[in-house]
Write a protein that holds these residues in place. Structure first.
Motif, mmCIF file in Angstrom:
data_model
loop_
_atom_site.group_PDB
_atom_site.id
_atom_site.type_symbol
_atom_site.label_atom_id
_atom_site.label_comp_id
_atom_site.label_asym_id
_atom_site.label_seq_id
_atom_site.Cartn_x
_atom_site.Cartn_y
_atom_site.Cartn_z
ATOM 1 N N ASP A 1 47.348 -23.902 -14.315
ATOM 2 C CA ASP A 1 48.350 -22.990 -14.269
ATOM 3 C C ASP A 1 49.698 -23.599 -13.684
ATOM 4 O OD1 ASP A 1 48.608 -20.492 -14.999
ATOM 5 O OD2 ASP A 1 48.435 -19.680 -12.838
ATOM 6 N N SER B 1 47.297 -27.939 -30.756
ATOM 7 C CA SER B 1 46.787 -27.105 -29.737
ATOM 8 C C SER B 1 46.032 -27.949 -28.858
ATOM 9 C CB SER B 1 45.963 -26.270 -30.269
ATOM 10 O OG SER B 1 46.943 -25.226 -30.918
ATOM 11 N N ASN C 1 47.283 -18.896 -29.932
ATOM 12 C CA ASN C 1 46.123 -17.863 -29.402
ATOM 13 C C ASN C 1 46.472 -16.504 -30.293
ATOM 14 O OD1 ASN C 1 45.512 -19.297 -27.334
ATOM 15 N ND2 ASN C 1 47.087 -18.824 -26.221
ATOM 16 N N TYR D 1 53.270 -27.523 -17.587
ATOM 17 C CA TYR D 1 54.097 -26.955 -18.735
ATOM 18 C C TYR D 1 53.806 -27.611 -20.018
ATOM 19 C CZ TYR D 1 57.573 -25.331 -21.848
ATOM 20 O OH TYR D 1 58.178 -24.600 -23.086
ATOM 21 N N PRO D 2 53.243 -26.862 -21.177
ATOM 22 C CA PRO D 2 52.808 -25.456 -20.985
ATOM 23 C C PRO D 2 51.734 -25.392 -20.335
ATOM 24 C CG PRO D 2 52.204 -26.657 -23.176
ATOM 25 C CD PRO D 2 53.210 -27.535 -22.252
ATOM 26 N N LYS D 3 51.346 -24.071 -19.928
ATOM 27 C CA LYS D 3 50.207 -23.819 -19.071
ATOM 28 C C LYS D 3 48.976 -23.955 -19.910
ATOM 29 C CE LYS D 3 52.248 -20.453 -15.988
ATOM 30 N NZ LYS D 3 52.145 -19.087 -15.309
ATOM 31 N N LYS E 1 52.620 -25.870 -31.219
ATOM 32 C CA LYS E 1 53.073 -25.665 -32.813
ATOM 33 C C LYS E 1 52.168 -26.681 -33.595
ATOM 34 C CE LYS E 1 57.063 -24.983 -35.430
ATOM 35 N NZ LYS E 1 58.433 -24.976 -35.592
ATOM 36 N N SER F 1 45.340 -23.688 -21.841
ATOM 37 C CA SER F 1 44.259 -22.999 -22.182
ATOM 38 C C SER F 1 43.016 -23.884 -21.307
ATOM 39 C CB SER F 1 44.295 -22.782 -23.490
ATOM 40 O OG SER F 1 45.187 -21.890 -24.019
ATOM 41 N N ARG G 1 46.167 -19.680 -22.575
ATOM 42 C CA ARG G 1 47.412 -19.793 -22.040
ATOM 43 C C ARG G 1 48.232 -20.181 -22.917
ATOM 44 N NH1 ARG G 1 44.222 -21.721 -17.554
ATOM 45 N NH2 ARG G 1 44.206 -20.081 -15.794
ATOM 46 N N ASP G 2 49.284 -20.862 -22.554
ATOM 47 C CA ASP G 2 50.230 -21.399 -23.634
ATOM 48 C C ASP G 2 50.079 -22.868 -24.492
ATOM 49 O OD1 ASP G 2 51.491 -19.349 -22.582
ATOM 50 O OD2 ASP G 2 52.549 -20.525 -21.202
ATOM 51 N N SER G 3 48.922 -23.477 -24.114
ATOM 52 C CA SER G 3 48.684 -24.649 -24.777
ATOM 53 C C SER G 3 48.081 -24.660 -26.125
ATOM 54 C CB SER G 3 48.078 -25.895 -23.648
ATOM 55 O OG SER G 3 46.794 -25.364 -23.680
#
Length: 349
Positions: free
Chosen positions: A295, A284, A349, A298-300, A281, A302, A344-346
């Motif tokens: 993988d 990135s 997207n 946390y966060p996973k 947020k 990208s 992924r989550d980082s």
């Protein structure tokens, strides 16, 4: 009780690899290798060990095909590594490249002799060919070339020196990252880059990802050197560089960071989380290599996926073509393997 997501046992004709076990046990290939070799210097929980040994049993894994020589094979290939054995165990990228080399070489019937930069590399002269894995100085390249005319370099661009090589496509990988940031409206982009030295300390190696990053943003009039930090390729370095960035750029932080490898990114994530900065947020993050680390955090993460297994296999195929050519032609070739961005989550997207 620990539950395992088992797949079927491999048929006796299908050779399970370290990577197969790592995927099934949800750990890194390096951890699998050290556990199966009973490395007492490694601190691993009994649960993790149990998971690895169960996965190995489930896949019918036997060590005999992994690093021992087969009877009746036609030729021996030397793998000369720029790292020590311990350094390789701590670097998933080179570990995976070497696994890819060995798997393909064994499939083609070659024996393997591993040599590290601390070993007498003259031993390689008795082998049919050489695969040089890692970064080498001009002097080292010349020395290796004198040992054999059948040589291929992996992850080192030696075409200019007249030697065949296999490398990843850094330029397009970086372009994919910057395009992703642009699509999400992120304009202030920072980078954590790495710097290395050849084992003989003769050559300082500028990160090709940084060079691509700088050129592409400069061409767009978006490059800001204040947002770039350079260290070594370790988790601790990533942590310290991000801490420094948070101190230097307080109130003017980039909206996104491109980070040169996954270990650096994991350290950077820790520094950001300690300051309660929300990812993605507020910032990135996209890294490079897409090792198993990406993988498991946390966060996973990208990350740009580099096909290390295929790169290793391609290098063996190049060397095999030289060894089996009936025309005795030995023109150097450079194979650049494509990469792809895995979101992924980082990152936004």
């Amino acid at each position: 009780m620990v539950k395992y997501n088992y797949t079927r046992r491999k048929d006796v004709h299908e050779l399970a690899t370290i990577k197969d076990i790592a995927d099934l046990a949800a750990v890194s290939p390096a951890t699998v290798s050290r556990v199966l070799n009973h490395d007492q210097s490694m601190s691993v929980s009994s649960e993790t060990k149990e998971r690895i040994f169960n996965a190995a049993h489930q896949l019918n894994y036997t060590k005999s095909h992994s690093h021992t020589q087969k009877k009746g094979t036609k030729k021996t290939i030397a793998i000369i590594e720029w790292y020590t054995e311990q350094q390789e165990l701590n670097d998933l990228y080179y570990f995976s490249l070497r696994e890819g080399i060995e798997e393909k070489a064994q499939a083609l019937g070659y024996n393997i002799q591993r040599l590290f930069h601390t070993d007498p590399i003259e031993k390689a002269a008795a082998c049919s060919g050489i695969l040089a894995l890692g970064k080498f100085s001009d002097q080292q390249i010349k020395q290796l070339g004198q040992l054999s005319k059948y040589i291929v370099f992996v992850d080192c661009d030696t075409l200019g020196q007249g030697y065949s090589c296999v490398v990843p496509d850094f330029d397009n990988g970086v372009a994919a990252v910057l395009y992703q940031f642009e699509q999400k409206g992120l304009k202030k982009i920072g980078m954590l880059a790495g710097e290395e030295h050849t084992s003989d300390q003769e050559k300082s190696l500028l990160d090709p990802r940084f060079l691509a990053f700088k050129k592409q943003l400069t061409d767009q009039n978006k490059y800001d050197r204040r947002f770039v930090y350079v260290g070594d390729f370790t988790l601790d370095s990533g942590y310290k560089m991000m801490q420094q960035a948070l101190t230097d750029l307080a109130g003017d932080l980039p909206e996104a960071f491109f980070i040169a490898n996954d270990s650096l990114a994991v350290g950077a994530l820790r520094a950001l989380q300690e300051k309660n900065i929300q990812i993605p947020k507020q910032i990135s993050i996209i890294s490079f290599n897409d090792s198993s680390l990406a993988d498991f955090v946390y966060p996973k993460l990208s990350s740009v996926h580099v096909p290390t297994t295929q790169m290793g296999a391609t290098a063996v195929e190049l060397l095999d073509s030289k060894l089996t050519s009936k025309t005795n032609e030995n023109e150097p070739r450079k194979v650049t393997h494509g990469v792809r961005l895995v979101l992924r989550d980082s990152s936004l997207n």
